[in-house]
Design a protein around this motif. Structure first.
Motif, PDB file in Angstrom:
ATOM      1  N   ILE A   1       0.856  -1.194   0.000  1.00 58.82           N
ATOM      2  CA  ILE A   1       0.000   0.000   0.000  1.00 58.82           C
ATOM      3  C   ILE A   1       0.888   1.239   0.000  1.00 58.82           C
ATOM      4  O   ILE A   1       0.668   2.194  -0.729  1.00 58.82           O
ATOM      5  N   GLU A   2       1.908   1.204   0.867  1.00 63.87           N
ATOM      6  CA  GLU A   2       2.817   2.345   0.935  1.00 63.87           C
ATOM      7  C   GLU A   2       4.175   1.894   1.460  1.00 63.87           C
ATOM      8  O   GLU A   2       4.253   1.029   2.333  1.00 63.87           O
ATOM      9  N   TYR A   3       5.220   2.485   0.904  1.00 65.79           N
ATOM     10  CA  TYR A   3       6.591   2.215   1.353  1.00 65.79           C
ATOM     11  C   TYR A   3       7.235   3.551   1.692  1.00 65.79           C
ATOM     12  O   TYR A   3       7.069   4.517   0.949  1.00 65.79           O
ATOM     13  N   GLN A   4       7.930   3.615   2.814  1.00 68.80           N
ATOM     14  CA  GLN A   4       8.680   4.826   3.149  1.00 68.80           C
ATOM     15  C   GLN A   4      10.075   4.472   3.618  1.00 68.80           C
ATOM     16  O   GLN A   4      10.265   3.444   4.282  1.00 68.80           O
ATOM     17  N   ARG A   5      11.003   5.330   3.270  1.00 64.54           N
ATOM     18  CA  ARG A   5      12.358   5.202   3.808  1.00 64.54           C
ATOM     19  C   ARG A   5      12.618   6.475   4.601  1.00 64.54           C
ATOM     20  O   ARG A   5      12.556   7.575   4.055  1.00 64.54           O
ATOM     21  N   ILE A   6      12.870   6.306   5.894  1.00 63.13           N
ATOM     22  CA  ILE A   6      12.945   7.455   6.787  1.00 63.13           C
ATOM     23  C   ILE A   6      14.359   7.528   7.360  1.00 63.13           C
ATOM     24  O   ILE A   6      14.874   6.548   7.880  1.00 63.13           O
ATOM     25  N   ASP A   7      14.976   8.692   7.233  1.00 59.63           N
ATOM     26  CA  ASP A   7      16.344   8.888   7.716  1.00 59.63           C
ATOM     27  C   ASP A   7      16.395   8.852   9.244  1.00 59.63           C
ATOM     28  O   ASP A   7      15.643   9.568   9.893  1.00 59.63           O
ATOM     29  N   ILE A   8      17.288   8.045   9.812  1.00 60.23           N
ATOM     30  CA  ILE A   8      17.359   7.996  11.282  1.00 60.23           C
ATOM     31  C   ILE A   8      18.799   7.938  11.791  1.00 60.23           C
ATOM     32  O   ILE A   8      19.037   7.468  12.892  1.00 60.23           O
ATOM     33  N   VAL A   9      19.757   8.390  10.980  1.00 56.09           N
ATOM     34  CA  VAL A   9      21.151   8.299  11.425  1.00 56.09           C
ATOM     35  C   VAL A   9      21.304   9.014  12.768  1.00 56.09           C
ATOM     36  O   VAL A   9      20.816  10.135  12.946  1.00 56.09           O
ATOM     37  N   ASP A  10      21.981   8.334  13.713  1.00 58.21           N
ATOM     38  CA  ASP A  10      22.267   8.910  15.034  1.00 58.21           C
ATOM     39  C   ASP A  10      21.025   9.265  15.853  1.00 58.21           C
ATOM     40  O   ASP A  10      21.105  10.084  16.757  1.00 58.21           O
ATOM     41  N   GLN A  11      19.864   8.690  15.507  1.00 60.39           N
ATOM     42  CA  GLN A  11      18.670   8.946  16.323  1.00 60.39           C
ATOM     43  C   GLN A  11      18.518   7.819  17.340  1.00 60.39           C
ATOM     44  O   GLN A  11      18.760   6.666  17.012  1.00 60.39           O
TER      45      GLN A  11
END
Length: 398
Positions: free
Chosen positions: A110-120
């Motif tokens: 249905i939906e794909y996301q790539r979310i930046d999380i470096v150093d989080q």
């Protein structure tokens, strides 16, 4: 007593047959009651009653008429899984990115996301997962809504708990408890390499192997082991931690772990050192190799020979029918596959199927989707073959 015993068994039989009918419909996306009755060798009236039960649960949808049989008669009504029954969500907690998909019950994306999380920290990752779940809940209308959640973990899982998470500090966050409490659906955790193996088992329609190993080469190196269609996790969830095995090649590298030589991070560090450069990434390395850079070629070719040696050892120990490689770097430089195959042949003196898994960004997510879909349909130990997760809607990167 006897009567009670019998009726219990009849219920169990009904439950078993219901699962077999659902399995048939998932594995043959356009089928009819008559075909199911032939396949399962069950009486038409039994199939009709099971079919009606599944229809009442809104698990099925009818999709028009099939061809009439050669003796004439009514055209059968074709049926498939009702995509709108509900959806699952899978998160891959990577080191640099959080990948997320929402999938219909038939596994279409249905939906794909790539979310930046470096150093989080993990708390931020949890909040991003919750935001994704809220977005999907507000946009997608299905009969049952969210059915289950799967997390792909780059670490060791036992009994649905994280034993070890080398890249992400979990800070005592219990993902299963947090998400089960908030969403009241099952939450499964699984190792990323194991999910690659589940993907190769359940999404390759033309894949004839019942026993194979997938090598995941990312920040670390792990293997997912499927023996006779079953995922083999080992006694403590450590089965397939092959990045920790030692290399026996060459005077300079013997006794080092495979991971310290051949994981993507190790290769980047080694090329940076050789070139006296900083902040290289996968794309930069692919460019250097394609431009014929000698250091990059030397380091990557050596890595290919170490990987070939690793595959030889895996094949010797587990006797699979094939090995699959899941590696974004090798997907970007497919000629390295020829190198690995050639090196393998030099060692083994025989041919062996070593294949690249395509579309690496979806592999673990669809493996997780399969795992949680099996679970929410109560088909944990049933063989299901899904159509190659077509993408139903938007693909966005945040």
């Amino acid at each position: 007593m006897g009567m009670e015993q019998r009726s219990l068994n009849r219920d169990q039989l009904h439950d078993l047959n219901l699962k077999l009918v659902l399995q048939q419909i998932i594995n043959h996306p356009a089928t009819s009651r008559i075909e199911i009755s032939h396949e399962l060798e069950l009486h038409k009236s039994t199939i009709s009653s099971l079919y009606n039960t599944l229809m009442a649960k809104q698990l099925l949808t009818e999709i028009g008429q099939g061809a009439a049989s050669n003796v004439g008669g009514r055209k059968p009504t074709m049926v498939t899984v009702n995509r709108d029954y509900g959806y699952t969500v899978t998160f891959d907690l990577g080191y640099r990115h959080l990948h997320a998909t929402a999938n219909n019950i038939d596994t279409t994306i249905i939906e794909y996301q790539r979310i930046d999380i470096v150093d989080q920290p993990i708390t931020v990752m949890v909040a991003k997962c919750q935001a994704f779940l809220a977005k999907i809940a507000s946009e997608v209308t299905t009969v049952n809504g969210l059915l289950g959640i799967c997390f792909s973990i780059h670490g060791i899982i036992k009994d649905n708990q994280i034993l070890q998470s080398p890249w992400i500090d979990m800070q005592d966050v219990d993902l299963v408890r947090v998400f089960e409490t908030q969403y009241h659906v099952p939450v499964l955790l699984e190792n990323e390499a194991n999910l690659s193996a589940i993907y190769a088992r359940d999404f390759s329609t033309d894949q004839p192997y019942r026993s194979f190993v997938t090598l995941s080469i990312h920040r670390g190196i792990g293997a997912g082991i499927i023996l006779d269609q079953q995922l083999s996790r080992g006694e403590n969830g450590r089965g397939g931690e092959i990045g920790k095995t030692l290399t026996l090649l060459g005077p300079n590298t013997a006794g080092q772990s495979v991971e310290s030589l051949c994981s993507e991070d190790a290769l980047i560090t080694r090329i940076e050192n050789a070139k006296q450069l900083e902040h290289l990434d996968r794309t930069a390395i692919i460019k250097l190799f394609e431009a014929g850079d000698r250091d990059t070629e030397r380091i990557l070719r050596q890595a290919c020979s170490v990987v070939a040696g690793l595959i030889f050892n895996v094949v010797t120990m587990l006797d699979p029918q094939a090995v699959f490689i899941n590696s974004p770097l090798i997907e970007g430089l497919p000629e390295l596959m020829d190198e690995i195959r050639g090196d393998y042949q030099d060692i083994a003196q025989t041919d062996f199927p070593i294949n690249l898994i395509p579309r690496t960004q979806y592999v673990t997510l669809l493996g997780g989707c399969s795992l949680i879909t099996h679970h929410v349909l109560n088909l944990d130990d049933y063989e299901l073959r899904f159509q190659q997760g077509e993408v139903a809607a938007s693909i966005s990167e945040n």
